[in-house]
Design an enzyme around this catalytic site. Structure first.
Site, PDB file in Angstrom:
ATOM      1  N   ASN A   8       0.774  -1.029   0.131  1.00  0.00           N
ATOM      2  CA  ASN A   8       0.045  -0.153  -0.077  1.00  0.00           C
ATOM      3  C   ASN A   8       0.952   1.279   0.024  1.00  0.00           C
ATOM      4  O   ASN A   8       1.440   1.648   0.959  1.00  0.00           O
ATOM      5  CB  ASN A   8      -1.011  -0.043   1.168  1.00  0.00           C
ATOM      6  CG  ASN A   8      -1.747   1.189   1.447  1.00  0.00           C
ATOM      7  OD1 ASN A   8      -1.900   2.043   0.242  1.00  0.00           O
ATOM      8  ND2 ASN A   8      -2.402   1.341   2.568  1.00  0.00           N
ATOM      9  N   TRP A   9       1.119   1.947  -1.032  1.00  0.00           N
ATOM     10  CA  TRP A   9       1.965   3.047  -1.204  1.00  0.00           C
ATOM     11  C   TRP A   9       1.371   4.252  -0.558  1.00  0.00           C
ATOM     12  O   TRP A   9       2.090   5.350  -0.604  1.00  0.00           O
ATOM     13  CB  TRP A   9       2.038   3.479  -2.647  1.00  0.00           C
ATOM     14  CG  TRP A   9       2.794   2.127  -3.537  1.00  0.00           C
ATOM     15  CD1 TRP A   9       3.500   1.054  -2.894  1.00  0.00           C
ATOM     16  CD2 TRP A   9       3.238   2.554  -5.150  1.00  0.00           C
ATOM     17  NE1 TRP A   9       4.052   0.611  -4.097  1.00  0.00           N
ATOM     18  CE2 TRP A   9       3.872   1.278  -5.118  1.00  0.00           C
ATOM     19  CE3 TRP A   9       2.942   3.311  -6.002  1.00  0.00           C
ATOM     20  CZ2 TRP A   9       4.431   1.004  -6.441  1.00  0.00           C
ATOM     21  CZ3 TRP A   9       3.565   3.104  -7.240  1.00  0.00           C
ATOM     22  CH2 TRP A   9       4.319   1.879  -7.599  1.00  0.00           C
ATOM     23  N   LYS A  10      -0.150   4.234  -0.088  1.00  0.00           N
ATOM     24  CA  LYS A  10      -0.662   5.410   0.416  1.00  0.00           C
ATOM     25  C   LYS A  10      -0.319   6.560  -0.537  1.00  0.00           C
ATOM     26  O   LYS A  10      -0.477   6.298  -1.515  1.00  0.00           O
ATOM     27  CB  LYS A  10       0.008   5.339   1.860  1.00  0.00           C
ATOM     28  CG  LYS A  10      -0.276   4.074   2.863  1.00  0.00           C
ATOM     29  CD  LYS A  10       0.064   4.456   4.242  1.00  0.00           C
ATOM     30  CE  LYS A  10      -0.189   3.008   5.114  1.00  0.00           C
ATOM     31  NZ  LYS A  10       0.093   3.276   6.225  1.00  0.00           N
ATOM     32  N   HIS A  99      -9.438   0.982   5.260  1.00  0.00           N
ATOM     33  CA  HIS A  99      -8.099   1.362   6.121  1.00  0.00           C
ATOM     34  C   HIS A  99      -8.365   2.414   7.207  1.00  0.00           C
ATOM     35  O   HIS A  99      -9.300   3.197   7.170  1.00  0.00           O
ATOM     36  CB  HIS A  99      -7.159   1.799   5.221  1.00  0.00           C
ATOM     37  CG  HIS A  99      -5.797   1.598   5.611  1.00  0.00           C
ATOM     38  ND1 HIS A  99      -5.322   2.808   6.578  1.00  0.00           N
ATOM     39  CD2 HIS A  99      -4.736   1.154   5.444  1.00  0.00           C
ATOM     40  CE1 HIS A  99      -4.040   2.340   6.620  1.00  0.00           C
ATOM     41  NE2 HIS A  99      -3.770   1.454   5.979  1.00  0.00           N
ATOM     42  N   GLU A 101      -6.733   4.523   8.324  1.00  0.00           N
ATOM     43  CA  GLU A 101      -6.405   6.162   7.798  1.00  0.00           C
ATOM     44  C   GLU A 101      -7.772   6.688   7.156  1.00  0.00           C
ATOM     45  O   GLU A 101      -8.012   7.756   7.657  1.00  0.00           O
ATOM     46  CB  GLU A 101      -5.186   6.323   7.054  1.00  0.00           C
ATOM     47  CG  GLU A 101      -3.880   6.004   7.750  1.00  0.00           C
ATOM     48  CD  GLU A 101      -2.843   5.391   6.978  1.00  0.00           C
ATOM     49  OE1 GLU A 101      -3.134   5.304   5.764  1.00  0.00           O
ATOM     50  OE2 GLU A 101      -1.788   4.970   7.759  1.00  0.00           O
ATOM     51  N   GLU A 169      -4.974  -4.895  10.945  1.00  0.00           N
ATOM     52  CA  GLU A 169      -3.973  -3.978  10.937  1.00  0.00           C
ATOM     53  C   GLU A 169      -4.081  -3.063  12.340  1.00  0.00           C
ATOM     54  O   GLU A 169      -5.108  -2.352  12.430  1.00  0.00           O
ATOM     55  CB  GLU A 169      -4.067  -2.891   9.949  1.00  0.00           C
ATOM     56  CG  GLU A 169      -3.631  -3.584   8.490  1.00  0.00           C
ATOM     57  CD  GLU A 169      -3.216  -2.439   7.382  1.00  0.00           C
ATOM     58  OE1 GLU A 169      -2.029  -2.733   6.960  1.00  0.00           O
ATOM     59  OE2 GLU A 169      -3.869  -1.641   7.311  1.00  0.00           O
ATOM     60  N   GLY A 175       2.729   2.483  10.823  1.00  0.00           N
ATOM     61  CA  GLY A 175       3.902   3.395  10.620  1.00  0.00           C
ATOM     62  C   GLY A 175       4.566   3.803  11.795  1.00  0.00           C
ATOM     63  O   GLY A 175       5.103   4.991  11.948  1.00  0.00           O
ATOM     64  N   SER A 213       3.785  -1.973  10.209  1.00  0.00           N
ATOM     65  CA  SER A 213       5.387  -1.994  10.526  1.00  0.00           C
ATOM     66  C   SER A 213       5.849  -3.193  10.071  1.00  0.00           C
ATOM     67  O   SER A 213       6.839  -3.871  10.760  1.00  0.00           O
ATOM     68  CB  SER A 213       5.712  -1.657  12.158  1.00  0.00           C
ATOM     69  OG  SER A 213       5.277  -0.343  12.288  1.00  0.00           O
ATOM     70  N   GLY A 234       3.115  -1.000   4.166  1.00  0.00           N
ATOM     71  CA  GLY A 234       3.180   0.407   4.043  1.00  0.00           C
ATOM     72  C   GLY A 234       4.181   0.813   3.597  1.00  0.00           C
ATOM     73  O   GLY A 234       5.128   0.884   2.601  1.00  0.00           O
ATOM     74  N   GLY A 235       4.895   1.632   4.514  1.00  0.00           N
ATOM     75  CA  GLY A 235       6.417   1.789   4.580  1.00  0.00           C
ATOM     76  C   GLY A 235       7.376   1.027   3.631  1.00  0.00           C
ATOM     77  O   GLY A 235       7.981   1.796   2.604  1.00  0.00           O
TER      78      GLY A 235
HETATM   79  P1  13P Z   1       3.238   0.484   7.802  1.00  0.00           P
HETATM   80  O1  13P Z   1       3.818  -0.888   7.069  1.00  0.00           O
HETATM   81  O2  13P Z   1       4.014   1.865   7.270  1.00  0.00           O
HETATM   82  O3  13P Z   1       3.067   0.595   9.153  1.00  0.00           O
HETATM   83  O4  13P Z   1       1.746   0.611   7.270  1.00  0.00           O
HETATM   84  C1  13P Z   1       0.976  -0.555   7.510  1.00  0.00           C
HETATM   85  C2  13P Z   1      -0.333  -0.213   6.474  1.00  0.00           C
HETATM   86  O5  13P Z   1      -1.133   0.778   6.960  1.00  0.00           O
HETATM   87  C3  13P Z   1      -0.804  -1.039   5.353  1.00  0.00           C
HETATM   88  O6  13P Z   1      -1.865  -0.661   4.889  1.00  0.00           O
END
Ligand code: 13P
Length: 248
Positions: A8-10, A99, A101, A169, A175, A213, A234-235
Protein backbone atom coordinates in the site's frame (compact mmCIF):
# COMPACT_ATOMS: atom_id res chain seq x y z
CA UNK A 1 -2.53 -21.22 -0.83
CA UNK A 2 -0.11 -18.57 -2.07
CA UNK A 3 0.78 -15.80 0.38
CA UNK A 4 -0.61 -12.41 -0.58
CA UNK A 5 2.09 -9.75 -0.36
CA UNK A 6 0.33 -6.41 -0.71
CA UNK A 7 2.06 -3.04 -0.98
CA UNK A 8 0.00 0.00 0.00
CA UNK A 9 1.88 3.03 -1.29
CA UNK A 10 -0.60 5.36 0.47
CA UNK A 11 -0.18 9.01 -0.67
CA UNK A 12 3.47 8.69 -1.67
CA UNK A 13 5.63 8.99 -4.80
CA UNK A 14 5.91 11.48 -7.62
CA UNK A 15 5.00 10.14 -11.05
CA UNK A 16 8.68 9.51 -11.81
CA UNK A 17 9.16 7.73 -8.48
CA UNK A 18 6.09 5.58 -9.10
CA UNK A 19 7.49 4.52 -12.51
CA UNK A 20 10.85 3.62 -11.00
CA UNK A 21 9.31 1.79 -8.05
CA UNK A 22 7.02 -0.42 -10.12
CA UNK A 23 9.86 -1.16 -12.55
CA UNK A 24 12.08 -2.21 -9.63
CA UNK A 25 9.33 -4.45 -8.19
CA UNK A 26 8.80 -6.13 -11.58
CA UNK A 27 12.54 -6.68 -12.10
CA UNK A 28 12.96 -8.00 -8.58
CA UNK A 29 10.15 -10.54 -8.94
CA UNK A 30 11.40 -11.72 -12.33
CA UNK A 31 14.95 -12.11 -11.13
CA UNK A 32 13.94 -14.32 -8.23
CA UNK A 33 12.06 -17.40 -9.38
CA UNK A 34 11.50 -18.55 -5.78
CA UNK A 35 9.36 -15.47 -5.08
CA UNK A 36 7.03 -16.31 -7.95
CA UNK A 37 6.08 -19.79 -6.81
CA UNK A 38 4.93 -19.08 -3.28
CA UNK A 39 3.50 -15.57 -3.43
CA UNK A 40 1.01 -13.32 -5.10
CA UNK A 41 2.04 -9.66 -5.16
CA UNK A 42 -0.46 -6.80 -5.28
CA UNK A 43 0.40 -3.12 -5.54
CA UNK A 44 -1.91 -0.35 -4.34
CA UNK A 45 -0.69 2.92 -5.84
CA UNK A 46 -2.55 6.23 -5.49
CA UNK A 47 -5.52 6.36 -7.91
CA UNK A 48 -3.75 8.71 -10.28
CA UNK A 49 -0.88 6.26 -10.87
CA UNK A 50 -3.11 3.24 -11.61
CA UNK A 51 -2.67 3.67 -15.40
CA UNK A 52 1.10 4.01 -14.91
CA UNK A 53 1.27 0.79 -12.92
CA UNK A 54 -1.05 -0.98 -15.36
CA UNK A 55 1.12 0.07 -18.31
CA UNK A 56 4.34 -1.01 -16.57
CA UNK A 57 2.90 -4.41 -15.68
CA UNK A 58 1.68 -5.16 -19.21
CA UNK A 59 1.04 -8.90 -19.36
CA UNK A 60 2.97 -9.79 -16.22
CA UNK A 61 0.95 -12.27 -14.24
CA UNK A 62 2.74 -12.49 -10.89
CA UNK A 63 1.90 -8.96 -9.83
CA UNK A 64 -1.57 -7.47 -9.76
CA UNK A 65 -2.77 -4.07 -8.67
CA UNK A 66 -5.70 -2.36 -7.06
CA UNK A 67 -7.02 0.83 -5.48
CA UNK A 68 -6.61 2.09 -1.93
CA UNK A 69 -10.29 3.01 -1.66
CA UNK A 70 -13.47 3.26 -3.71
CA UNK A 71 -16.83 4.99 -3.55
CA UNK A 72 -19.72 3.35 -1.74
CA UNK A 73 -21.95 4.62 -4.58
CA UNK A 74 -22.60 3.23 -8.07
CA UNK A 75 -22.24 6.51 -10.00
CA UNK A 76 -23.53 10.05 -10.08
CA UNK A 77 -23.06 13.36 -8.31
CA UNK A 78 -20.29 12.39 -5.86
CA UNK A 79 -17.49 14.85 -6.59
CA UNK A 80 -14.07 13.40 -6.00
CA UNK A 81 -15.26 9.79 -5.68
CA UNK A 82 -14.00 6.95 -7.87
CA UNK A 83 -16.47 4.13 -8.44
CA UNK A 84 -15.74 0.43 -8.32
CA UNK A 85 -16.84 0.06 -11.96
CA UNK A 86 -14.21 2.69 -12.94
CA UNK A 87 -11.61 0.68 -11.06
CA UNK A 88 -12.72 -2.46 -12.84
CA UNK A 89 -12.47 -0.61 -16.19
CA UNK A 90 -8.94 0.38 -15.20
CA UNK A 91 -8.07 -3.34 -14.80
CA UNK A 92 -7.88 -3.31 -11.00
CA UNK A 93 -8.48 -6.71 -9.46
CA UNK A 94 -8.45 -5.55 -5.83
CA UNK A 95 -9.58 -2.56 -3.79
CA UNK A 96 -9.00 -1.79 -0.12
CA UNK A 97 -12.01 -0.84 2.01
CA UNK A 98 -11.81 0.65 5.47
CA UNK A 99 -8.14 1.30 6.00
CA UNK A 100 -7.77 2.80 9.49
CA UNK A 101 -6.49 6.04 7.95
CA UNK A 102 -9.81 6.32 6.07
CA UNK A 103 -11.71 5.43 9.23
CA UNK A 104 -9.80 8.11 11.15
CA UNK A 105 -9.30 11.00 8.72
CA UNK A 106 -12.48 10.55 6.70
CA UNK A 107 -14.71 9.35 9.54
CA UNK A 108 -15.65 6.17 7.67
CA UNK A 109 -18.03 3.94 9.58
CA UNK A 110 -18.37 0.18 9.39
CA UNK A 111 -21.52 0.73 7.31
CA UNK A 112 -19.59 2.90 4.82
CA UNK A 113 -16.91 0.25 4.56
CA UNK A 114 -19.43 -2.52 4.04
CA UNK A 115 -21.03 -0.49 1.22
CA UNK A 116 -17.61 0.07 -0.38
CA UNK A 117 -16.66 -3.59 -0.13
CA UNK A 118 -20.03 -4.54 -1.65
CA UNK A 119 -19.33 -2.27 -4.62
CA UNK A 120 -15.93 -3.91 -5.03
CA UNK A 121 -17.24 -7.46 -5.09
CA UNK A 122 -20.29 -6.56 -7.17
CA UNK A 123 -17.88 -5.36 -9.82
CA UNK A 124 -15.95 -8.61 -9.84
CA UNK A 125 -12.92 -7.51 -7.84
CA UNK A 126 -11.60 -8.67 -4.47
CA UNK A 127 -12.19 -6.44 -1.45
CA UNK A 128 -9.52 -6.14 1.24
CA UNK A 129 -11.47 -5.18 4.35
CA UNK A 130 -9.28 -3.63 7.06
CA UNK A 131 -9.94 -3.95 10.77
CA UNK A 132 -7.86 -3.28 13.87
CA UNK A 133 -7.93 -1.81 17.35
CA UNK A 134 -6.26 1.33 18.71
CA UNK A 135 -3.67 1.28 21.50
CA UNK A 136 -6.26 2.57 23.94
CA UNK A 137 -8.68 -0.22 23.03
CA UNK A 138 -5.95 -2.85 23.41
CA UNK A 139 -4.82 -1.40 26.75
CA UNK A 140 -8.45 -1.49 27.88
CA UNK A 141 -8.66 -5.22 27.09
CA UNK A 142 -11.14 -4.59 24.29
CA UNK A 143 -9.09 -5.54 21.23
CA UNK A 144 -11.09 -8.66 20.35
CA UNK A 145 -14.45 -7.00 20.98
CA UNK A 146 -13.54 -4.04 18.73
CA UNK A 147 -12.10 -6.23 15.99
CA UNK A 148 -15.12 -8.54 15.98
CA UNK A 149 -17.55 -5.62 15.75
CA UNK A 150 -15.61 -4.08 12.87
CA UNK A 151 -15.40 -7.47 11.15
CA UNK A 152 -19.08 -8.33 11.43
CA UNK A 153 -20.31 -4.84 10.53
CA UNK A 154 -17.86 -4.25 7.64
CA UNK A 155 -18.05 -7.67 5.99
CA UNK A 156 -19.84 -7.29 2.65
CA UNK A 157 -23.03 -9.24 1.97
CA UNK A 158 -22.09 -12.10 -0.33
CA UNK A 159 -18.54 -12.32 1.02
CA UNK A 160 -16.67 -15.53 0.37
CA UNK A 161 -13.07 -16.60 0.26
CA UNK A 162 -12.56 -15.69 -3.41
CA UNK A 163 -13.94 -12.15 -3.29
CA UNK A 164 -12.94 -10.92 0.18
CA UNK A 165 -9.70 -10.72 2.14
CA UNK A 166 -9.45 -9.51 5.74
CA UNK A 167 -6.51 -7.34 6.78
CA UNK A 168 -5.85 -7.14 10.51
CA UNK A 169 -3.95 -3.90 11.03
CA UNK A 170 -3.69 -2.81 14.65
CA UNK A 171 -3.74 0.99 14.51
CA UNK A 172 -0.91 1.27 17.05
CA UNK A 173 1.39 -0.74 14.78
CA UNK A 174 0.84 1.29 11.61
CA UNK A 175 3.80 3.48 10.70
CA UNK A 176 5.12 3.33 14.26
CA UNK A 177 7.78 0.63 14.00
CA UNK A 178 5.91 -1.16 16.83
CA UNK A 179 5.04 -4.46 15.18
CA UNK A 180 2.62 -6.79 16.95
CA UNK A 181 4.40 -9.83 18.35
CA UNK A 182 3.99 -13.14 16.56
CA UNK A 183 2.00 -14.36 19.58
CA UNK A 184 -0.38 -11.38 19.41
CA UNK A 185 -0.78 -11.90 15.68
CA UNK A 186 -1.39 -15.62 16.12
CA UNK A 187 -4.03 -14.99 18.78
CA UNK A 188 -5.88 -12.29 16.87
CA UNK A 189 -5.77 -14.09 13.53
CA UNK A 190 -7.11 -17.27 15.15
CA UNK A 191 -9.83 -15.20 16.78
CA UNK A 192 -10.74 -13.64 13.41
CA UNK A 193 -10.78 -17.08 11.76
CA UNK A 194 -13.18 -18.38 14.40
CA UNK A 195 -15.39 -15.31 14.07
CA UNK A 196 -15.50 -15.80 10.29
CA UNK A 197 -16.48 -19.43 10.81
CA UNK A 198 -19.64 -18.22 12.55
CA UNK A 199 -20.63 -16.31 9.41
CA UNK A 200 -19.21 -18.04 6.35
CA UNK A 201 -19.20 -21.55 4.96
CA UNK A 202 -15.70 -21.21 3.49
CA UNK A 203 -14.09 -19.23 6.32
CA UNK A 204 -11.11 -21.56 6.48
CA UNK A 205 -10.08 -20.43 2.99
CA UNK A 206 -10.54 -16.69 3.50
CA UNK A 207 -7.20 -14.94 3.53
CA UNK A 208 -6.31 -12.97 6.64
CA UNK A 209 -3.42 -10.52 6.20
CA UNK A 210 -1.41 -8.80 8.89
CA UNK A 211 -0.38 -5.15 8.50
CA UNK A 212 1.55 -2.75 10.74
CA UNK A 213 5.29 -2.01 10.54
CA UNK A 214 6.04 -5.14 8.51
CA UNK A 215 9.64 -5.03 7.26
CA UNK A 216 12.29 -7.40 5.85
CA UNK A 217 13.38 -8.42 9.37
CA UNK A 218 10.00 -9.36 10.84
CA UNK A 219 8.10 -10.20 7.62
CA UNK A 220 9.35 -13.75 7.01
CA UNK A 221 8.52 -14.77 10.62
CA UNK A 222 5.07 -13.17 10.48
CA UNK A 223 4.33 -14.95 7.21
CA UNK A 224 5.12 -18.32 8.83
CA UNK A 225 2.67 -17.69 11.69
CA UNK A 226 -0.44 -19.93 11.53
CA UNK A 227 -3.54 -18.21 10.11
CA UNK A 228 -1.42 -15.49 8.47
CA UNK A 229 -2.11 -15.67 4.74
CA UNK A 230 -0.18 -12.59 3.73
CA UNK A 231 0.85 -9.09 4.71
CA UNK A 232 -0.30 -5.55 3.92
CA UNK A 233 2.82 -3.41 3.84
CA UNK A 234 2.99 0.40 3.98
CA UNK A 235 6.36 2.08 4.43
CA UNK A 236 8.48 -0.89 3.39
CA UNK A 237 6.57 -1.21 0.11
CA UNK A 238 8.14 2.06 -1.07
CA UNK A 239 11.51 0.35 -1.58
CA UNK A 240 11.28 -2.59 -3.98
CA UNK A 241 14.17 -4.43 -2.33
CA UNK A 242 12.59 -4.20 1.13
CA UNK A 243 9.14 -5.09 -0.16
CA UNK A 244 10.35 -8.22 -1.90
CA UNK A 245 12.63 -9.23 0.98
CA UNK A 246 9.52 -9.51 3.16
CA UNK A 247 8.46 -12.47 1.03
CA UNK A 248 11.75 -14.18 1.86
P1 13P B 1 3.23 0.49 7.72
O1 13P B 1 3.75 -0.80 7.09
O2 13P B 1 3.92 1.71 7.22
O3 13P B 1 3.16 0.38 9.18
O4 13P B 1 1.71 0.63 7.19
C1 13P B 1 0.85 -0.45 7.29
C2 13P B 1 -0.38 -0.13 6.56
O5 13P B 1 -1.13 0.73 6.95
C3 13P B 1 -0.65 -0.88 5.32
O6 13P B 1 -1.92 -0.64 4.85
Amino acid sequence: MKKLIAGNWKMNCSLEEAKLLIADVINGVYQNQALQGDNEFVIFPPFIYLPTVRHALGNHTFISFGAQDCSPHDKGAYTGDISASMLKDSACTYAIAGHSERRKYHCESNADIKAKAEQVIKNGMTAIVCIGETQEERDGGRAEEVVQKQLFESLPAGAHARNTVIAYEPVWAIGTGKTASETDILMMHSFIREALEEKLADAENMRILYGGSVNPENGPGILKTPNVDGVLVGGASLKAQDFLAIAG
